[in-house]
Design a protein around this motif. Structure first.
Motif, short mmCIF file in Angstrom:
data_model
loop_
_atom_site.label_atom_id
_atom_site.label_comp_id
_atom_site.label_asym_id
_atom_site.label_seq_id
_atom_site.Cartn_x
_atom_site.Cartn_y
_atom_site.Cartn_z
N SER A 61 -1.01 1.58 6.96
CA SER A 61 -0.13 0.45 6.70
C SER A 61 0.50 -0.08 7.99
O SER A 61 0.59 -1.29 8.20
CB SER A 61 0.98 0.88 5.72
N CYS A 64 -7.83 -2.46 1.05
CA CYS A 64 -6.78 -1.85 0.23
C CYS A 64 -7.26 -1.63 -1.20
O CYS A 64 -6.94 -0.61 -1.82
CB CYS A 64 -5.53 -2.73 0.25
N LEU A 89 0.83 -1.20 0.00
CA LEU A 89 0.00 0.00 0.00
C LEU A 89 0.87 1.26 0.00
O LEU A 89 0.52 2.24 -0.66
CB LEU A 89 -0.92 -0.02 1.22
#
Length: 374
Positions: free
Chosen positions: A270, A230, A72
């Motif tokens: 994250s 995500c 990510l």
């Protein structure tokens, strides 16, 4: 492949194609069936799946979730972190504090304090162990502690416009500093040995096949949920801004965006996802110690993402399973050569497979399609 290049052209523009969705569902069903086969059939039955296999796949799913979290920030925002291991380990330690409290008086010294505290002559819990006997509070710490560290670190780093290789170096220095801190016996985290010998979780014996199966299925649900989260982010308008940060941050600033808050959001998220992965990892593996914060572990996460194909979400998951599956075999067959093999894998991927395994699959599909239309 320049790992810190500001521009990165990804072939994985559609997330995900219909065959990819089918593959995700099929893989999810197969993975969910493994602990059920372990419980339903005895060791002599051909459909039996061993407890070792269930535990190993459960561990791989935690690694895959960490690799997804890294993708990510690296694959979609262009921020290469060499310190994500610290978020993973902190999540594990926060859960480990609850698991140590749940041992009760079943330790070697039969004390209300964990064995390592008795051995080191601690008379009471330090203040930061407050409320950790409650599962819900420990889970709150699993999210807050890695998230707060990521937010504070990211705020000062991004505000100072540190980027590229310099950012990677300071993330590596961060995880190394935390590793040295947690190795100390006077920090109240078990020092060199960390936390181990867990007995119970939510009142259930942690080593029973049923408890292991539940932990496994929760991990699978967390991995799939993280993948969907995500995907929702990177396919949204926010995701397009993040990719703008990756491809040309100066141009993004020129048209009126402030990259600081976008980078800080995705960096913190994250870190939180990595912390959750670490919290799920600890009860399945049965130990957490400062070696999980080793810079080498963070570098391995980068290798998982690169091998699978960064900037694809599915790629890092595939990479985590592939590399760790190979590691399990290699360390049993040639234990002294694994690090050399890992370095060779990364070199070969960098030179010949810059888009990773998924990139190779995409090229093969394109060649087949071009051949059919010719």
């Amino acid at each position: 492949m320049n790992m810190n290049a500001p521009s990165f052209s990804s072939p994985f523009s559609s997330l995900f194609s219909r065959p990819a969705w089918i593959a995700i569902v099929v893989c999810g069903v197969i993975l969910a069936a493994l602990p059920l086969l372990n419980l339903a059939f005895g060791p002599e039955h051909p459909l039996h799946v061993s407890s070792y296999t269930v535990g190993l796949i459960g561990k791989f799913m935690c690694y895959a979730m960490a690799a997804l979290a890294l993708d990510l920030v690296w694959g979609y925002t262009g921020i290469l972190s060499l310190g994500h291991g610290v978020f993973f380990a902190l999540g594990g330690y926060m859960h480990g504090m609850y698991l140590m409290r749940a041992i009760g008086r079943d330790g070697v010294y039969q004390s209300d304090l964990p064995d390592f505290m008795v051995f080191l002559n601690w008379s009471e819990y330090p203040w930061y162990w407050w409320m950790t006997e409650h599962f819900w509070f420990a889970m709150l710490l699993v999210v807050l502690v890695p998230g707060l560290l990521a937010f504070v670190f990211g705020y000062f780093a991004f505000r100072s416009r540190i980027k590229g290789v310099y950012f990677s170096i300071i993330t590596q220095a961060m995880t190394f500093a935390f590793m040295l801190l947690f190795f100390r016996n006077d920090t109240g985290f078990g020092g060199n040995n960390g936390f181990t010998d867990f007995k119970r979780i939510l009142g259930f014996t942690i080593t029973t096949p049923e408890t292991k199966a539940v932990l496994y299925l929760v991990t699978l649900a967390a991995l799939l949920g993280s993948l969907l989260l995500c995907r929702a982010i990177v396919t949204s308008r926010l995701g397009r801004v993040l990719q703008g940060v990756r491809d040309s941050e100066s141009r993004l600033m020129f048209i009126g965006y402030n990259p600081l808050w976008f980078k800080l959001f995705v960096w913190t998220l994250s870190g939180v996802l990595c912390g959750i992965a670490g919290a799920l990892y600890v009860p399945q593996v049965g130990i957490i110690n400062p070696s999980e914060m080793s810079p080498a572990n963070s570098i391995e996460m980068v290798i998982w993402a690169a091998v699978g194909g960064r900037g694809s979400l599915l790629g890092p998951i595939i990479g985590a399973f592939s590399v760790n599956g190979l590691k399990s075999w290699f360390t049993a067959a040639f234990p002294d050569l694994w690090l050399y093999a890992l370095g060779l894998i990364f070199i070969l991927v960098t030179l010949f497979m810059p888009q990773g395994i998924l990139g190779v699959v995409q090229k093969l599909k394109k060649r087949i399609k071009d051949g059919e239309t010719a």
